[in-house]
Design an enzyme around this catalytic site. Sequence first.
Site, PDB file in Angstrom:
ATOM      1  N   GLU A 185      -2.828  -3.834  -3.812  1.00 44.45           N
ATOM      2  CA  GLU A 185      -2.718  -3.191  -5.056  1.00 44.45           C
ATOM      3  C   GLU A 185      -3.783  -3.516  -5.912  1.00 44.45           C
ATOM      4  O   GLU A 185      -4.430  -2.423  -6.831  1.00 44.45           O
ATOM      5  CB  GLU A 185      -1.541  -3.590  -5.812  1.00 44.45           C
ATOM      6  CG  GLU A 185      -0.128  -3.086  -5.272  1.00 44.45           C
ATOM      7  CD  GLU A 185       0.400  -3.649  -4.041  1.00 44.45           C
ATOM      8  OE1 GLU A 185      -0.330  -4.655  -3.680  1.00 44.45           O
ATOM      9  OE2 GLU A 185       1.521  -3.082  -3.611  1.00 44.45           O
ATOM     10  N   HIS A 200      12.320  -5.286  -7.597  1.00 41.93           N
ATOM     11  CA  HIS A 200      12.282  -3.732  -7.654  1.00 41.93           C
ATOM     12  C   HIS A 200      12.792  -3.036  -8.942  1.00 41.93           C
ATOM     13  O   HIS A 200      13.323  -1.996  -8.639  1.00 41.93           O
ATOM     14  CB  HIS A 200      12.768  -3.285  -6.420  1.00 41.93           C
ATOM     15  CG  HIS A 200      12.226  -3.817  -5.076  1.00 41.93           C
ATOM     16  ND1 HIS A 200      12.285  -4.915  -4.557  1.00 41.93           N
ATOM     17  CD2 HIS A 200      11.345  -3.010  -4.279  1.00 41.93           C
ATOM     18  CE1 HIS A 200      11.648  -5.064  -3.146  1.00 41.93           C
ATOM     19  NE2 HIS A 200      11.197  -3.856  -3.314  1.00 41.93           N
TER      20      HIS A 200
END
Lengths: 326, 326, 324, 324
Positions: free
Chosen positions: C59, C126
Amino acid sequence: MSDHRLALFRAMVRARVLEDRLASLYLSGGIPGGSVFLSRGQEAFSAAAAMQLRPGDVYAPLIRDQAGRLVRGETPLDAIRVHLGRTTGVTRGRDGNIHRGFPRQGDLAMISHLGSTIGTVAGWLMGLRQLGKAGAPGDLAVGLASIGDGGMNTGALHEGLNIAAVEKLPFVLCVTDNQLSYSTFSDRTYACRSLVERAAGYGLRGVAIDGTDPDACWAACRDAVARARAGEGPQMIVAKLLRLAGHGMHDDASYVPAELKSRFADGVQTYEVVLRKDGVLDEAAAQALWDEYRSETAAALAQAQAEPSPDPAQEPWTALSTRALA
Amino acid sequence: MSDHRLALFRAMVRARVLEDRLASLYLSGGIPGGSVFLSRGQEAFSAAAAMQLRPGDVYAPLIRDQAGRLVRGETPLDAIRVHLGRTTGVTRGRDGNIHRGFPRQGDLAMISHLGSTIGTVAGWLMGLRQLGKAGAPGDLAVGLASIGDGGMNTGALHEGLNIAAVEKLPFVLCVTDNQLSYSTFSDRTYACRSLVERAAGYGLRGVAIDGTDPDACWAACRDAVARARAGEGPQMIVAKLLRLAGHGMHDDASYVPAELKSRFADGVQTYEVVLRKDGVLDEAAAQALWDEYRSETAAALAQAQAEPSPDPAQEPWTALSTRALA
Amino acid sequence: MSSTYIEAIRRALGDALAEDPRVFLYGQDIAGTFGGAFKATKGLAERFPGRVLNSPISEDGQAAVGIGAALAGCRPVIEFQFADFASVAFNQMVNHAATHWWRTGVPVPATFRLPAGGTPGGGPFHCQMVEGWLTSHPGLIVVAPATVGDAYHMLRDAIACDDPVAYLEHKHLYNHLRIDTDPSRAERLPLGKAAVRRAGRDCTVVSWSGMVHECLKAAEPLAEQGIEIEVIDLRCLRPLDTATVLASVERTGRLLVATESWPFGGVAAELCAWISEHGFSHLDAPPRRLSAQDTPVPFHPDLFRAHHPDAARIAAAVVETVEF
Amino acid sequence: MSSTYIEAIRRALGDALAEDPRVFLYGQDIAGTFGGAFKATKGLAERFPGRVLNSPISEDGQAAVGIGAALAGCRPVIEFQFADFASVAFNQMVNHAATHWWRTGVPVPATFRLPAGGTPGGGPFHCQMVEGWLTSHPGLIVVAPATVGDAYHMLRDAIACDDPVAYLEHKHLYNHLRIDTDPSRAERLPLGKAAVRRAGRDCTVVSWSGMVHECLKAAEPLAEQGIEIEVIDLRCLRPLDTATVLASVERTGRLLVATESWPFGGVAAELCAWISEHGFSHLDAPPRRLSAQDTPVPFHPDLFRAHHPDAARIAAAVVETVEF
Ligand SMILES: Cc1ncc(C[n+]2csc(CCOP(=O)(O)OP(=O)(O)O)c2C)c(N)n1
Ligand SMILES: Cc1ncc(C[n+]2csc(CCOP(=O)(O)OP(=O)(O)O)c2C)c(N)n1
Ligand SMILES: [Mg+2]
Ligand SMILES: [Mg+2]
């Protein structure tokens, strides 16, 4: 052959003269910021790398790339203005010393966080590909980034370099292993024998060189950039040398043993001796060269000192370029 | 010799039976969470690695380490409770499926962010050193961590692994290169030939093995853990295999070409054939073994299903353990 | 033509790719036939060969690529698989992308797509709403569409914007929200403007992203009780359209901010603090916040539902505010 | 014996190392004769061989080491060279350390030392106050001592605390703040309690870290004008001692929060929002915030001074608040 050697030496001297002046300015209290960072001992590798680049290439210098920056077109006046925080400087006083750049020309303005520029150069090259501006096949626009032995251990370096390798970009990573991250010797920062052993793990071609030998620096940089340009994919050069100054002017580097220091001569001095021996330069020419850069730096300093500091009342105090949202 | 082979096979079958049951439970809507993750094809390496460990060692399993977790002492009941979000489960319904662990026993509870556990294991081993609990010289407590071909490209992995190497820790990194990160084949995630080429760059001893061969997994894990225990420093094993399931049960893995799938047999099945040929197991024993684990799993499921779900009214809703500050 | 929220996102990406050669997409699992964890890019790799690229699990590197490509003249769209994983790219986003224009005068037109927000069974890693920390530094625009039309237009606007934009898309809305028209024909408000989704005189109820729909759901039973709430969808979280909220509070005298985020700081606190300071004399009752519980997001659906504010709790808070 | 703020930190580290074998220090350049970029650990490596360890430039890895060592039973103290670089460790701090106890029941007693705050000439990457984003997730305790005594005691308390603690130490105070006594004998308040540094009846002025001293400086000219401010030093930012602030506002009816941080969100917004909600009827004037400018921290000292709030601006804001 001697042409590039002279140019390389000139670049080294020009950086040295400029940095020496900034160092004395720091000592006399003439710098508004926290420190001045010197590249002493690293000029050759920095200059040799930047000298392989041409317009349209991407360059990501770091803290000890004064020589490379000058090669790429920065002037001593530019550098001094930024160090003094002048409005005329490219950072307009907002940012000091090392975080400057000319991003429109492909010369990145680093952030402090080491490793962060690696993926940015990769992205830039990917962007050029998208735009059809990557250059002719076999003659690609190259991205060249600096990193130190310390910065090699950042996650950002790892992710960015791996992406460069996966994308098979014309990317050249110049690793300056000066044996130190700030005060920490590299036995506390990596456990491979040489950082060049990391190249294979990314799928890069890697070479290790003696960074104190300007001719070796030149040859390795020329070769690596040529290969990248030709489409052979990413390259890594690891130059071993010793930082011949403190981390910054605030640091006396008393943690570096005298014995170690004694083993590393000053590359600017030794290269002058070599070039004179080889007839590239005589005493008068050498003297003229130093004098030329001393005057250049003195004039730049005088000019920058006469220029204005930023006026807080003129600051728009917004970080957004979009007028409607600022 | 056949002793450990039988034990290894048992561990593989036990994980397979449990996961098959969880998979069918998912399909029938019996799982409250987003997915169930299967380790199909990876049981041998996972089990073989965990079988080298002993109490006092540190273990950092990941998403496809059901086999290793069972070897380390987790029961099918534990796993099912967590998947069902039961209060009796070790996560008490707060966290589902893969993020479970037994940190008091040295078995880490991973966070999703891949790579994050590597530095944590390194830190744990450093902590044991500080406390004088690292084990007798030559017989050290070992830290063993899993990572995938995908997770190898995270900055967190890089920083943590490098620290393990610099500290010369008894650390074993088990890399399962199943050729995929989710749907992405490894040609888009790394550019070296084998990830084992990364070992030298960290200063680790690395070996590459065929992860579909349980005996090869066993031998490599035994050797690596023994070396780490003996004080030879960090080790890396790269096991190449193929993920024989979707990323999770929600994923049909239709992006994996049939031809590729056809080249990778199911290690549980092939190992059974091998062990029978080698006389480690006869048909009846094999059948008994599968039956044993099917009953175990069925009983565990029945028990877990009868247990309570968490009651929100009983939740203290604080993330701080310090009472005075919560 | 009808469209879900996720289809509007896909449509916006496709239209941007078709109209602007500077646009390309970079993210985990977005290419090939797979088309992303949530299928936002399904079909785009085939339609735009070489412009939809899979990244490694990196990322920080992905964000860096976005910055570099933006500097090279592109309009990159970086997809993170879940907003939660952008924590790894935090430094690049707030210290690199967000400072660049201010430091150099050269803007960084990169868009970061962040699938955010809670879904039952998603668990602590999540389900996060991440605007709390993404809004902490100057220089980053943060948007969070709540409608199908906004999902389309705000993504187009994010890509067109010269500044870096974090685009928070709510995973629960992906397939739960649908309109019966072409989202590109839906009303288009400029970036930086809030939308009044329902007019009302008794209490201003502000939210964004998924929570807007809970507020709208709360409006009906409240109306039956005679309480008319004005529901404002912030749309853009940084900068905040404080003017629209202030104008509403001037009329209603009451403010409730409902958020799926954690209780401490962030957008809800900013808005309440701002209105308290600048709308003090208009307030007839204390400005209130309704947030998630102060723990990570729980996995079990029963815990999840107790963790998140919902229409019932919003209605109850409105009643208390109105009866103050 | 006298002590500066940095000496109190060094003293706290030394005492902790001496008293508790579980304590060790890990950070960049903290070992050897060098003793850290700010000399916080000077002499400690010699005094405690093997317990003061240099790390590579790997903030994520450093934080991970802290978490792992804490789980192994240690009390690690992780030093980041500048708080600004903790952005790289953000994920480990908020998603790993901060969630662990809630997820597993096993706490993570790691301390993260963050040299924070502005100094003229420091520029955008060496001056940040980072509580805005460190307070965004549940599970992390965030403290910011403003006095020499607190620098000592709060570091000891952080190390003793079972939960992970981010300890923000202000670089400007390092050598500018001195007391004439042994800091370990200074008054010791528990973690989580704010301190009233000056009593006053006219306006409650809340701040933390370096800004507390600007507030105290503002108090004198204000007193000459007949305005008596009550200066509260929050000390602990997460959790917040809202009770102490509320009690003060009950008496003064007015609130100003002064922060060196950026204007959006964070602790100042949280406190103003909280007091507006829970102390609404006590407020005789709008609760106000005074923050830094909404840009990165500028390098040039003249710009730096204009970027940061100071005593003069605090005093002016108090006057406006009192005259409301
Ligand atoms: C992520 C990060 N952490 C810490 C620092 C602080 N820092 C600045 S320079 C430096 C040492 C860098 O060492 P190296 O990369 O070898 O470069 P050199 O100074 O030797 O040229 C450190 C630790 C930083 N810039 N970035
Ligand atoms: C930092 C981070 N980014 C993204 C994800 C989402 N994610 C979960 S598993 C996975 C693929 C992992 O691939 P690999 O590491 O090879 O393990 P495998 O699934 O093959 O066992 C991804 C992308 C994640 N968990 N962490
Ligand atoms: Mg170095
Ligand atoms: Mg994989």
